[in-house]
Scaffold this active site. Structure first.
Site, short mmCIF file in Angstrom:
data_model
loop_
_atom_site.label_atom_id
_atom_site.label_comp_id
_atom_site.label_asym_id
_atom_site.label_seq_id
_atom_site.Cartn_x
_atom_site.Cartn_y
_atom_site.Cartn_z
N GLY A 46 22.42 -49.70 -55.40
CA GLY A 46 21.83 -49.84 -56.73
C GLY A 46 21.51 -51.30 -56.97
CD GLN A 51 22.52 -56.62 -59.30
OE1 GLN A 51 22.12 -55.48 -59.38
NE2 GLN A 51 23.45 -56.98 -58.43
CB CYS A 92 28.67 -56.10 -57.80
SG CYS A 92 27.16 -56.61 -58.63
CG LEU A 93 24.07 -55.64 -53.57
CD1 LEU A 93 22.61 -55.19 -53.63
CD2 LEU A 93 24.52 -55.78 -52.14
CG HIS A 134 27.86 -51.26 -60.80
ND1 HIS A 134 29.02 -51.80 -60.30
CD2 HIS A 134 26.88 -52.18 -60.54
CE1 HIS A 134 28.75 -53.00 -59.77
NE2 HIS A 134 27.46 -53.24 -59.90
CD GLU A 135 23.21 -51.11 -60.05
OE1 GLU A 135 22.78 -52.20 -60.47
OE2 GLU A 135 23.99 -51.03 -59.08
CG HIS A 138 24.22 -55.36 -63.04
ND1 HIS A 138 24.76 -56.61 -62.80
CD2 HIS A 138 24.58 -54.60 -61.97
CE1 HIS A 138 25.42 -56.59 -61.64
NE2 HIS A 138 25.32 -55.38 -61.12
#
Ligand code: NI
Length: 169
Positions: A46, A51, A92-93, A134-135, A138
């Site tokens: 995701g 990000q 998370c990236l 989660h996304e 963000h």
């Protein structure tokens, strides 16, 4: 299409609240295509637009099957009717070298728009629901490390400080 740079914590754009998408134009389609490519290259499951430094309400979620690799784009997503709760590992990236248990709703209702601006509505469960939560976090400037215990968070901040110091050497 292009792979964009994924920004990492503590970059300030990750704390910025994303603005709603108003224009469903070619620029948005390009953004979504780039986000899909960037997510798969990372590799991740995701990605939210902030990000990659674009504070707009756009997320992409991996939706591959055994036959093909694809993803879903959610524009201006809103979550409701959270049911149940599950604790599971998350990473998370944008949060380097960190994995932690996070509590999420097991089931959610999602309303959003697709890349053409058409309304989408569905229920999501389990892992799919976790990734969406989660996304969407963000887009509100929230990271999963905000949802772990203060002790674990401070340990992570110390670890990150060392990582960043090593980067400079
Ligand atoms: Ni993330």
């Amino acid at each position: 299409m292009a792979i964009r740079t994924i920004l990492t914590y503590p970059h300030p754009v990750l704390r910025q609240k994303a603005a709603p998408v108003i224009e469903f134009d070619d620029k948005l389609k390009e953004l979504v295509a780039d986000m899909g490519e960037t997510m798969f290259a990372a590799p991740g499951v995701g990605l939210a637009a902030n990000q990659i430094g674009v504070p707009l309400q756009v997320v992409v979620i991996e939706q591959s099957t055994a036959e093909n690799t694809s993803f879903m784009a959610l524009i201006n997503p809103v979550l409701s009717n959270g049911e149940g709760s599950v604790v599971d590992d998350e990473g998370c990236l944008s949060v380097r070298e960190c994995q932690a248990k996070v509590k999420r709703f097991r089931k959610i209702h999602v309303t959003a728009q697709d890349v053409e601006g058409r309304p989408i509505e569905f229920d999501a469960e389990d892992r799919f629901a976790r990734i969406i939560q989660h996304e969407v976090d963000h887009l509100l400037g929230t990271l999963f490390i905000d949802r772990i215990s203060p002790l674990k968070r401070s340990l992570y901040k110390k670890k990150l400080k060392k990582i960043l110091e090593q980067d400079e050497e």
